[in-house]
Design a protein around this motif. Structure first.
Motif, mmCIF file in Angstrom:
data_model
loop_
_atom_site.group_PDB
_atom_site.id
_atom_site.type_symbol
_atom_site.label_atom_id
_atom_site.label_comp_id
_atom_site.label_asym_id
_atom_site.label_seq_id
_atom_site.Cartn_x
_atom_site.Cartn_y
_atom_site.Cartn_z
ATOM 1 N N ALA A 1 -4.159 -1.445 -4.637
ATOM 2 C CA ALA A 1 -4.694 -1.212 -3.291
ATOM 3 C C ALA A 1 -4.870 -2.571 -2.595
ATOM 4 C CB ALA A 1 -5.985 -0.416 -3.350
ATOM 5 N N CYS A 2 -5.933 -2.736 -1.842
ATOM 6 C CA CYS A 2 -6.111 -3.984 -1.093
ATOM 7 C C CYS A 2 -6.478 -5.164 -1.985
ATOM 8 C CB CYS A 2 -7.170 -3.807 -0.005
ATOM 9 S SG CYS A 2 -6.781 -2.494 1.164
ATOM 10 N N ALA A 3 -6.678 -4.925 -3.283
ATOM 11 C CA ALA A 3 -6.958 -6.002 -4.233
ATOM 12 C C ALA A 3 -5.680 -6.574 -4.837
ATOM 13 C CB ALA A 3 -7.864 -5.493 -5.352
ATOM 14 N N THR A 4 -4.529 -6.138 -4.363
ATOM 15 C CA THR A 4 -3.268 -6.477 -5.017
ATOM 16 C C THR A 4 -2.978 -7.971 -5.034
ATOM 17 O OG1 THR A 4 -2.369 -4.302 -4.446
ATOM 18 C CG2 THR A 4 -0.789 -5.977 -5.080
ATOM 19 N N PHE B 1 -0.375 -2.095 9.853
ATOM 20 C CA PHE B 1 -1.241 -1.081 10.460
ATOM 21 C C PHE B 1 -0.508 0.243 10.654
ATOM 22 C CE2 PHE B 1 -2.932 1.109 14.218
ATOM 23 C CZ PHE B 1 -4.225 1.344 13.781
ATOM 24 N N GLY B 2 0.703 0.188 11.213
ATOM 25 C CA GLY B 2 1.445 1.415 11.495
ATOM 26 C C GLY B 2 1.816 2.181 10.245
ATOM 27 N N SER B 3 2.322 1.488 9.223
ATOM 28 C CA SER B 3 2.740 2.181 8.003
ATOM 29 C C SER B 3 1.539 2.706 7.213
ATOM 30 C CB SER B 3 3.578 1.250 7.120
ATOM 31 O OG SER B 3 2.817 0.149 6.657
ATOM 32 N N ALA B 4 0.428 1.970 7.247
ATOM 33 C CA ALA B 4 -0.762 2.424 6.524
ATOM 34 C C ALA B 4 -1.397 3.644 7.180
ATOM 35 C CB ALA B 4 -1.789 1.295 6.434
ATOM 36 N N GLU B 5 -1.473 3.641 8.516
ATOM 37 C CA GLU B 5 -2.013 4.812 9.208
ATOM 38 C C GLU B 5 -1.153 6.046 8.925
ATOM 39 O OE1 GLU B 5 -4.900 5.094 11.409
ATOM 40 O OE2 GLU B 5 -5.280 3.363 10.132
ATOM 41 N N LYS B 6 0.147 5.847 8.927
ATOM 42 C CA LYS B 6 1.080 6.939 8.646
ATOM 43 C C LYS B 6 0.930 7.440 7.216
ATOM 44 C CE LYS B 6 6.116 7.729 8.583
ATOM 45 N NZ LYS B 6 7.409 7.056 8.861
ATOM 46 N N GLU B 7 0.708 6.526 6.277
ATOM 47 C CA GLU B 7 0.605 6.878 4.857
ATOM 48 C C GLU B 7 -0.719 7.550 4.524
ATOM 49 O OE1 GLU B 7 1.778 6.878 0.761
ATOM 50 O OE2 GLU B 7 2.962 6.217 2.465
ATOM 51 N N PHE B 8 -1.820 7.020 5.067
ATOM 52 C CA PHE B 8 -3.141 7.439 4.608
ATOM 53 C C PHE B 8 -3.960 8.251 5.607
ATOM 54 C CE2 PHE B 8 -2.221 3.708 1.972
ATOM 55 C CZ PHE B 8 -2.479 4.227 0.711
ATOM 56 N N LEU C 1 0.797 -1.225 0.000
ATOM 57 C CA LEU C 1 0.000 0.000 0.000
ATOM 58 C C LEU C 1 0.835 1.284 0.000
ATOM 59 C CD1 LEU C 1 -2.752 -0.898 2.639
ATOM 60 C CD2 LEU C 1 -2.961 -0.921 0.148
ATOM 61 N N LEU C 2 2.130 1.171 0.198
ATOM 62 C CA LEU C 2 2.943 2.360 0.423
ATOM 63 C C LEU C 2 3.366 3.025 -0.885
ATOM 64 C CD1 LEU C 2 5.169 1.036 3.345
ATOM 65 C CD2 LEU C 2 2.921 2.136 3.425
ATOM 66 N N ALA C 3 3.676 4.312 -0.805
ATOM 67 C CA ALA C 3 4.099 5.058 -1.984
ATOM 68 C C ALA C 3 5.319 4.396 -2.618
ATOM 69 C CB ALA C 3 4.423 6.501 -1.595
ATOM 70 N N GLN C 4 5.269 4.242 -3.942
ATOM 71 C CA GLN C 4 6.330 3.592 -4.711
ATOM 72 C C GLN C 4 6.567 2.142 -4.256
ATOM 73 O OE1 GLN C 4 7.062 7.106 -3.714
ATOM 74 N NE2 GLN C 4 6.005 7.368 -5.671
ATOM 75 N N THR C 5 5.569 1.544 -3.615
ATOM 76 C CA THR C 5 5.620 0.143 -3.144
ATOM 77 C C THR C 5 6.961 -0.195 -2.496
ATOM 78 O OG1 THR C 5 6.267 -0.670 -5.353
ATOM 79 C CG2 THR C 5 3.919 -0.648 -4.842
ATOM 80 N N ILE C 6 7.349 0.643 -1.531
ATOM 81 C CA ILE C 6 8.671 0.467 -0.923
ATOM 82 C C ILE C 6 8.762 -0.756 -0.012
ATOM 83 C CG2 ILE C 6 9.349 2.889 -1.074
ATOM 84 C CD1 ILE C 6 8.518 3.198 1.867
ATOM 85 N N ALA C 7 7.641 -1.211 0.545
ATOM 86 C CA ALA C 7 7.697 -2.417 1.370
ATOM 87 C C ALA C 7 8.141 -3.601 0.527
ATOM 88 C CB ALA C 7 6.343 -2.691 2.013
ATOM 89 N N SER C 8 7.625 -3.674 -0.696
ATOM 90 C CA SER C 8 8.011 -4.755 -1.611
ATOM 91 C C SER C 8 9.456 -4.591 -2.069
ATOM 92 C CB SER C 8 7.082 -4.774 -2.827
ATOM 93 O OG SER C 8 5.738 -4.941 -2.448
ATOM 94 N N SER C 9 9.819 -3.395 -2.468
ATOM 95 C CA SER C 9 11.162 -3.170 -3.015
ATOM 96 C C SER C 9 12.257 -3.563 -2.029
ATOM 97 C CB SER C 9 11.329 -1.693 -3.395
ATOM 98 O OG SER C 9 10.403 -1.316 -4.380
#
Length: 339
Positions: free
Chosen positions: A113-116, A144-151, A89-97
């Motif tokens: 999004a959540c359908a990924t 939860f923490g990164s999504a709340e921070k992002e959105f 869900l993060l900008a530029q999909t950094i969790a994956s990278s």
């Protein structure tokens, strides 16, 4: 001569079904304390940081662990994996990278999004069916923490959440797909369209995503000439309590009653009465972890012969939300059957 695999308006029927060889998941402490806790492969520490310095880095650890476990379950080496389809869900999909960089495997980064997870499984199955890889991995995550921070709001803000809100799952689910050898197989997919009913409430994403889920499920039934009764379960990603009821009503208007077959990962993963998650769970990791550790084993054992797995996503960003835009939705459907 090659046989046609396109079916209906939006679907693919694989003539050579793609096998799901393994599924693995890692979740946070809250998810581990929920109703599905005993099914997850690994449960992290209570603070959700997993020994890291940031939420984002912790989410990368989730993906790394899920992929490692999924590959290990099949008895493969990372060198045998042709490619990875990964998203978050993060900008530029950094969790994956940052999560999968150490595998040194070719990667396609995704955002749905959540359908990924539905998107990842769809593209991975097309790659295997097309002969572009013997072994391909699909993985997604959320935190939860990164999504709340992002959105939304910093966790320290302590904002009040309405009852329509869902709780972003801290977790990652990964699957290894191959041409043969699994006890579950992907026999078809229905690619979703972006559906926008003009809703703007980012704290009621179930309502924003339900129209897209309705559209994709309806098209799947039409394209394949099936009824809801032809599936043991129709499983949405994270509509939650609010979105699930809206979906039922929308499909009834289209002539299909899915009430008896419908299940939602966001409702299953938490205990509404004891875990204070309001409408349920959400996030890329919600459907991914529930599928990899709870749904897939039931298909492999033959408890469910055919399932329609429909991860759902709300296509918003902090930019679009702050500019007053609506929250469109999308849903990707994957048909999975017992071998």
């Amino acid at each position: 001569m090659e046989r046609e695999q396109m079916i209906g308006k939006q679907s693919i029927l694989f003539h050579n079904a793609v096998h799901i060889l393994s599924g693995a998941s890692m979740v946070g402490k809250k998810e581990g304390d929920g109703p599905l806790g005993k099914y997850f492969d690994k449960i992290g520490e209570e603070d959700g940081l997993f020994g890291c310095q940031s939420w984002e880095e912790a989410e990368s650890i989730l993906q790394k662990e899920a992929v490692s476990m999924a590959i290990k379950k099949v008895g493969l080496s990372k060198e045998e994996i042709r490619m990875i389809y990964a998203g978050d869900l993060l900008a530029q999909t950094i969790a994956s990278s940052f999560g999968i960089i150490g595998f040194e495997i070719p990667v396609y980064g995704l955002y749905g999004a959540c359908a990924t997870m539905g998107e990842a499984l769809s593209l991975a199955s097309m790659a295997v069916a097309g002969g572009y890889g013997d072994y391909v991995v699909a993985v997604t995550s959320s935190h939860f923490g990164s999504a709340e921070k992002e959105f939304r709001f910093p966790l320290g803000y302590g904002n009040q959440r309405p009852f329509s809100a869902t709780w972003t799952v801290t977790g990652s689910g990964a699957c290894v797909l191959g041409r043969k050898g699994g006890k579950a197989r992907i026999t078809g997919i229905t690619t979703g369209k972006i559906i926008d009913y003009g809703l703007k409430d980012s704290l009621n994403m179930g309502a924003c995503m339900a129209p897209a889920a309705s559209d994709t499920i309806y098209q799947n039934l039409e394209d394949f000439g099936r009824k809801p009764e032809d599936y043991d379960r129709i499983i949405t990603g994270d509509l939650g309590e609010v979105g699930k009821e809206i979906l039922i009503d929308l499909l009834k208007e289209k002539g299909y009653d899915v009430t008896a077959k419908l299940m939602d990962c966001g409702i299953e993963i938490y205990d509404k009465e004891t875990q204070d998650t309001h409408a349920g769970g959400s996030g890329c990791g919600c459907s991914a972890t529930t599928f990899a550790s709870y749904i897939l084993p039931k298909i492999e054992k033959g408890e469910w012969k055919r399932v329609l797995f429909v991860p759902t996503g709300a296509l918003l960003s902090k930019v679009s939300y702050n500019e007053g835009k609506s929250v469109p939705g999308i849903a990707q459907a994957v048909v999975i059957e017992h071998c």
